[in-house]
Structures are given as structure tokens and as C-alpha cells.
Design a protein around this motif. Sequence first.
Motif, PDB file in Angstrom:
ATOM      1  N   ILE A 205       0.835  -1.201   0.000  1.00  0.00           N
ATOM      2  CA  ILE A 205       0.000   0.000   0.000  1.00  0.00           C
ATOM      3  C   ILE A 205       0.872   1.254   0.000  1.00  0.00           C
ATOM      4  N   ASP A 206       0.308   2.355   0.513  1.00  0.00           N
ATOM      5  CA  ASP A 206       0.922   3.666   0.356  1.00  0.00           C
ATOM      6  C   ASP A 206       2.175   3.845   1.204  1.00  0.00           C
ATOM      7  N   SER A 207       3.011   4.760   0.764  1.00  0.00           N
ATOM      8  CA  SER A 207       4.160   5.191   1.552  1.00  0.00           C
ATOM      9  C   SER A 207       3.764   6.446   2.326  1.00  0.00           C
ATOM     10  N   ASP A 208       4.608   6.860   3.230  1.00  0.00           N
ATOM     11  CA  ASP A 208       4.386   8.134   3.911  1.00  0.00           C
ATOM     12  C   ASP A 208       5.737   8.755   4.223  1.00  0.00           C
TER      13      ASP A 208
ATOM     14  N   ALA B 199     -12.029  -6.362  -8.611  1.00  0.00           N
ATOM     15  CA  ALA B 199     -11.332  -5.289  -9.329  1.00  0.00           C
ATOM     16  C   ALA B 199     -10.685  -4.317  -8.343  1.00  0.00           C
ATOM     17  N   GLY B 200      -9.553  -3.745  -8.781  1.00  0.00           N
ATOM     18  CA  GLY B 200      -8.910  -2.706  -8.003  1.00  0.00           C
ATOM     19  C   GLY B 200      -8.034  -3.211  -6.876  1.00  0.00           C
ATOM     20  N   ARG B 201      -7.658  -4.482  -6.902  1.00  0.00           N
ATOM     21  CA  ARG B 201      -6.827  -5.036  -5.826  1.00  0.00           C
ATOM     22  C   ARG B 201      -5.458  -5.453  -6.362  1.00  0.00           C
ATOM     23  N   GLU B 202      -5.073  -4.891  -7.502  1.00  0.00           N
ATOM     24  CA  GLU B 202      -3.878  -5.377  -8.185  1.00  0.00           C
ATOM     25  C   GLU B 202      -2.586  -5.133  -7.416  1.00  0.00           C
ATOM     26  N   ASN B 203      -2.584  -4.164  -6.512  1.00  0.00           N
ATOM     27  CA  ASN B 203      -1.374  -3.938  -5.725  1.00  0.00           C
ATOM     28  C   ASN B 203      -1.058  -5.124  -4.820  1.00  0.00           C
ATOM     29  N   PHE B 204      -2.097  -5.889  -4.432  1.00  0.00           N
ATOM     30  CA  PHE B 204      -1.870  -7.061  -3.592  1.00  0.00           C
ATOM     31  C   PHE B 204      -1.273  -8.219  -4.392  1.00  0.00           C
ATOM     32  N   TYR B 205      -1.391  -8.167  -5.694  1.00  0.00           N
ATOM     33  CA  TYR B 205      -0.736  -9.142  -6.566  1.00  0.00           C
ATOM     34  C   TYR B 205       0.681  -8.679  -6.904  1.00  0.00           C
ATOM     35  N   ASP B 206       0.818  -7.436  -7.299  1.00  0.00           N
ATOM     36  CA  ASP B 206       2.142  -6.936  -7.681  1.00  0.00           C
ATOM     37  C   ASP B 206       3.143  -7.035  -6.539  1.00  0.00           C
TER      38      ASP B 206
END
Length: 583
Positions: free
Chosen positions: A242-245, A453-460
Motif C-alpha cells: 500500500i501507500d508510503s508516507d 477489481a482494483g486489488r492489483e497492488n496485492f498481486y504486484d
Amino acid sequence: MFAHLPRLSLVSLLSLVSGCSLLYDFNKTQCLQASDCLSYGPDFKGSSCVSHVCVRPQATGGAGTGGTGTGGAALGGQGGTGGCTTNRACITKANDYRPAVCIKGACVNLLSGECPQLLPLDQQLQDAALDSEDPLIFGGYADVVSGGSAMLDNYDLAVTELLRKVNGIPGDGSTRRKVLGVVCQNIDTKSEGHAFFDRSIDHLTGALEVRGVVATVSAENLGYLFEHTKAAKRSTFFLSTIDSDSTLTSLNDQGLIWHMLPGGAEIAVSYQALLARVAAFVKPTGDLKVALVYTPDIRYLSDMRDYIDANVKFNDKSFLQNSKAGSAGALDNYRSYSTKSNGSATDLGPTIAGLLEFGPDVIISLGSVEFFPKIVKPLEVQWDTNQPSRSKPFYIASPDQYNNPSTTAVLTDASSVQSRLIGTNYPAATDPANYNAYLGRFIGAYPEVPNPAGRENFYDGPVYLLNAIAAAGSVAAMNGSDIARGMKRITDMTASQAFNVGPTDMSKMFGVLAVTGTTIKLVGTLGPPDFDQQTGARKGPASLWCVDKANKFVPDILRYDSAKGVFAPTSLGSFDTKCFSGF
């Protein structure tokens, strides 16, 4: 085509995690009914039969802690029970059929009460990996819940495709190393405390000596996990899905923390153009009045607020200059309000009363699940009574409010909000080919997952981690720094050779990486690997989402063009047709 999942996923630990243990056997079918489990002995009394596996009503138990060692391989660590020379010996002997590996002559349980899930989920692939002599073990944090989750299934897809297509990670010579993932619950420390993370990360990086972890946890918890392993002198590479900070990206982490999504400040760059576009749409009488409702307990949203306060202008003035404090009382065009991210521990009455008294033209939400049900809903009901001469406000929502049921539930009650709502988010890939191919494979493999849909970051995330381990090459004792070096090899935006994530390019890509010194550009479902090589944060402009008249989220409908400073249409269709007209 969106990459952000609402923070609803950071849930309290379910009873499944601490209330039962998975019993393992090399046979694919242990049981057909609960009574079959009694054949394994009196310890199995009260067991249930789940997916043909006997599950006992007590925790699995950890395997102690260990020092530094062999990295992702199950070839080191301390603790465990029983002598062994092979992994099979750890499972075929009296070990309650728990998945285990042989580490330094001792059988070590792969699972613990905090880390209850083994990948791959497919039993035959799992059996083969456990039966191999040198499996590569990586760690993970995700929602580990009964029935699976979008996070866990995406992790599993990455592992399963690797094993089925190329039989694992390249090892010495022509050999391939099987892959196992030990996944821990991503419980939020607000309810459990750091002791939970102490136990889970000690199990991964101590007992199992894992040196690569893919993590879906809050920024605060990710920082804690890194500092814990740093203090224990376990060089561990963390890849956040997920996101950085700003706190993490400014950390002196020696390149050991990378992030699949940009930080809040990178998204906030677009707010100057966005607010100007919203002002032209609402056409205020006189000066534009803006309210900002933010949650300081979510750090990337705090980063967004800090950037907006310092850099964005409206009425040709900064946010501060539009406020009473900044204008010495001459202006009252900007007010801000602070809430908790879930709103449950905060009395939001004063915030709602303040907004009704202020009567803003625009409300910017830098909040989470609390905003729409607990602020927007009562605000819409009470607005006409308190502000009869002013139009209801236009809402600019945050990434946390995309794809969130709490958002659309309010739109059902107040349908006119749909034409007064726009949201920001992380950008999807400009070229959707990789994403579309991935989504098709995911739906085919996990048809039971709702709204995939929209969960591709959990795959990458796990894909990049596993390929970074492969790119690190064959080293005697792999550590986090080796994986970080591998990550740079696969994220070279200047590389002459590009490969797509997924099964098609795996064999050829590994062949190229086998040549010392080569670098590649591994193009993910989120697009090309445009990472800041110093901070590990992904780069990328904001995109906009809306909700259509059928109450469905429309992602990536406009995208910020940083060169021109405007929001431009994407290939996904007309904003007027899909969202509302005139914006």
C-alpha cells in the motif's frame, strides 16, 4: 483498475487465528467427516474436518526465535523440536501433522498462532514444496480470515503462477527452488498492541529466518516491524503493498523498505488543479469557502493535508491566508476539523455543527470510513434548515473512501450527493493490458471473491518480492540487502528489456536475470516500475474517481497531467456520461 483498498482491511484478529490449528499430512485428503480425525489419536478429539484437513481446537504454537542466517531459505534458525535431516522427516514423524521444515537439524513449525496461513493454498503444490529439500520461504502480512480474502488470494496467485509455470525460483545451476509463504495476520496494534507483532515477526525472521516480507499493514506498524528486525540485527527487506508516507521514506532504512503505491504528498500535488476545477463547477457567489476534515491518525492522509496547507491556493490565497487566523479576522473562508479515522471514539457533533454554521462550498475529506456515514449523512439532512440560502457542498473524497460500502450507502439515502462528489486515488496503469490479463486470471482462479477489481497492488507486491529474490542471485546467506539489490535490478526504467508480470514472460525473464549485471524493467499490473530508487516509494500522479447513477464506483475517470497541471480524460470513457455533467 484501482490500487487502493480501504483501511477496513486492518481488522481485529478473528477467532480462527487463535482458536484452531491446521493439521498437515502429505495425503491430500485427511478426512471426509469429523469422525475420521479420531483415527489420528486422542489428541484429535473435538477436531473438525475443514477442506479434507483435520483442524484441532487449539493454537499451533510457535517455534521459538533465532538469530541471523540464511535469508529466505528454510536453512537456518533456532528452536523447534526433534532431530531431522530432511523436511519430510519433520512431517512424517509425530508432529501433529503440522507443516514444518528441518532447520539446522531441528524440526521447526512453519505456522504459529499469529501466522496461521501457508501458501500456496493448493495442497499438491504445498506438498511438493514441503517435500523439497531447499524451499524458499518468504513472509507476509494480510487479512487471514475464514473463507479467504482479496489480499491472501492475490498473494496466493503470485506464488501459484510461479510454481506452476517455472517450478519455482532459480537456484544453483539449472535447479529451481520451491516457494512457500508464511502469512501472518495484519492485526492493528490499536486493539492488540505491539506484542502481537513482536511474536509474529520473531516467528518469521527469527525461527524461520525469513529475510523478505510482503506486508499489507499500516505505516505505523510497518515502521515498527522494520525497527524490531533492525534492533534484532536481522537484515529484512519489506515490500509494502500500500501507500508510503513521509516518516517511512525519510527513514534511514538502507533501501530495505519499498512501497507499491505513492505517498500522500504525491497525490496532493493535484489538489491545486482539482480545487480550481471544483470552484469553476460550483460557481460560488463571492469568495469560495472551503472546509477540510482530516484524520491525523492515518499518516499518508496527514501528509496530504500538510502539502495542501503549504502549497495549494484558492481565492488567490493560501489556505491559512483564507482563515481567520491567517487574515487576522478579515476573512473566514477556510476552516479545518480533526476526527479519528473510524469516528467511533470521537464525538462528531461539534464537527457537524461547525460545518453547518460555516456553510462551505467545498468540503475536502482527508478521512476514512467515518466521513460519509457519520458526517455527510447528518450534514445533508440538516443543511437546508441551517443554511437555507446556500447550496449544499461539493465533496472531494480521499483514496480511503474509494470502493468503500460506507460511501455508497450514504448516496442511496441522499442521491443528489452523487452529482456533488469526486474522489482522488492512486493511478491505475496507463496501458491496462497487464491489469486486464491479471484480472481475468484472478477471477478464473478465485470466482468466490466479491468485487475483485482494483486489488492489483496485492498481486504486484509478492510478484516483485519474489522476482527481487530471484534477481539477487545465488548467495550463501541471503539477507535483506541482497533482496534490495535484486529489487533495483528489476525496476530499472532505463533497461533495454522489459517483461510483464504474470506467467507468459517468466522463463525468458529468468534467463536474462541469470546473466550477471543485467537489469530489466518488470512491468506490473500497476504499470512500469517507476520507483524512487532512494526512498523505495512508487511515483505516480493522482487519478479521479466518481460514483455513477447506479451507485457503482467509476475509477480512473480523469488523470492528473503534471506537465500541464490539469486533469485529462483517460481511455475509460466520458466523465459526463459516466459521472455527472458539467464538471
